[in-house]
Design an enzyme around this catalytic site. Sequence first.
Site, short mmCIF file in Angstrom:
data_model
loop_
_atom_site.label_atom_id
_atom_site.label_comp_id
_atom_site.label_asym_id
_atom_site.label_seq_id
_atom_site.Cartn_x
_atom_site.Cartn_y
_atom_site.Cartn_z
N LYS A 1 0.87 -1.18 0.00
CA LYS A 1 0.00 0.00 0.00
C LYS A 1 0.90 1.22 0.00
O LYS A 1 2.04 1.16 0.45
CB LYS A 1 -0.88 0.02 1.25
N ASP B 1 -6.91 4.30 -4.45
CA ASP B 1 -7.61 4.11 -3.19
C ASP B 1 -8.25 5.48 -2.93
O ASP B 1 -8.39 6.28 -3.87
CB ASP B 1 -6.63 3.68 -2.07
#
Length: 449
Positions: free
Chosen positions: A130, A170
């Site tokens: 991430k 995201d």
Amino acid sequence: MPCKMDEKLEPIYQEVLRRNPGETEFHQAVREVLECLGPVLVKRPEFAEQKIIQRICEPERQIIFRVPWQDDRGEVQINRGFRVEFNSALGPYKGGLRFHPSVYLGIIKFLGFEQIFKNSLTGLPIGGAKGGSDFDPKGRSAGEVMRFCQSFMTELYRHLGEHTDVPAGDTGVGARELGFMFGQYKRITNRYESGVLTGKGLDWGGSLVRKEATGYGTVFFVAEMLRARGDSLEGKTCVVSGSGNVAIYSIEKATELGGRVVACSDSNGYVYDEHGIRLDVLRQLKEVERRRIREYADLVKTARYVEDGNIWTVPCKVALPSATQNEINGRDARTLIGNGCIAVGEGANMPTTPDGVRAFLDAGVAFGPGKAANAGGVATSALEMQQNASRDSWSFEYTEKRLHEIMRNIHDLCHQTAEEYGTPGNYVNGANIAGFIKVASAMAAMGLI
Ligand code: GLU
């Protein structure tokens, strides 16, 4: 019932706390997984001998960098960029980028940690990662967003590659931002490497259904949980928090499957309409005009806007938290249960606090944890990588069919695993155990990595 932490795992968790001070969201994500793994160590003692859990809790690589850029007034701005490459046992690092002022290392690590198990559950060859920045895109011009993205990629590009690390979007990162980043990557490397990013625009290597995938997938997962109980979405009142990408396409699919979505929200408040949220109005407002949910009520006369309201007080049978982490606490969960909620599908990552999860499980609510329920987004990213690798593009129908199959498989895997480990109906246990076993087995096979 969620499991208690096994006594062999408690010291491992204490060590995670000691090594990662102040990163509360990361602690929460680790704790949730470790609480489920006691029975796995009984069946697979080699995982303990080889210290697989200790290794999984330590990212393979963490990159933190300065992102300098100039705003429209010519003023210099400095943000912080992150990429946490958590685990590559199953494939290249894979996971989104989040641009939001709340981002710090603890948020990126919780998301990266969850991503390992989520990606494992998809059954596709992708590792977990991430990244993101504390950059706040709210109120920024397209030019400012572009200059930020270019500066961000000027550092990040050296860590990426279609076989190495493949970011996506995201919160705060969609096709526009990915376009700016892909352009900069292409320019620096002099390579048209489609597979280095996913969530791309349809004209330049993106996949149909990727935009819809997280929302659609969450609803498919909820439909499967209901089916396992002899029920369906038909005629059910639904509440979807958020109004971003995940929320919009959850609303679309839930409506298509016979549900009635009566509320959605943003960080300022929620809108309620007993006739159902109108998707065309919502999409125009959020996707095209990038405006606030408050304005929905100006456009739709039957809708009511509640400033600062708590969306979880709206009675519903199905709740789809699709905004952000820890948005449903124990009290919200008990309110939902009291109002007759029977199913929850986490469209966001870790939107329910541990207290909330416990309340749902104790009440027998069908609870689909994010790492299973929202895996459709990253799964379709893997399908995008497949299309890029074969220089092909699939139809909407075919891609959606693949997504649907993947979600059904994830559901069945979590369901069976929960039963096998003596906790039938507990998808939290099923997802954590099944996601873990695959990664742990791969790590064990590869020696000390
Ligand atoms: N950010 C999404 C997630 O939480 C998607 C990641 C991806 O497509 O790589 O799973």
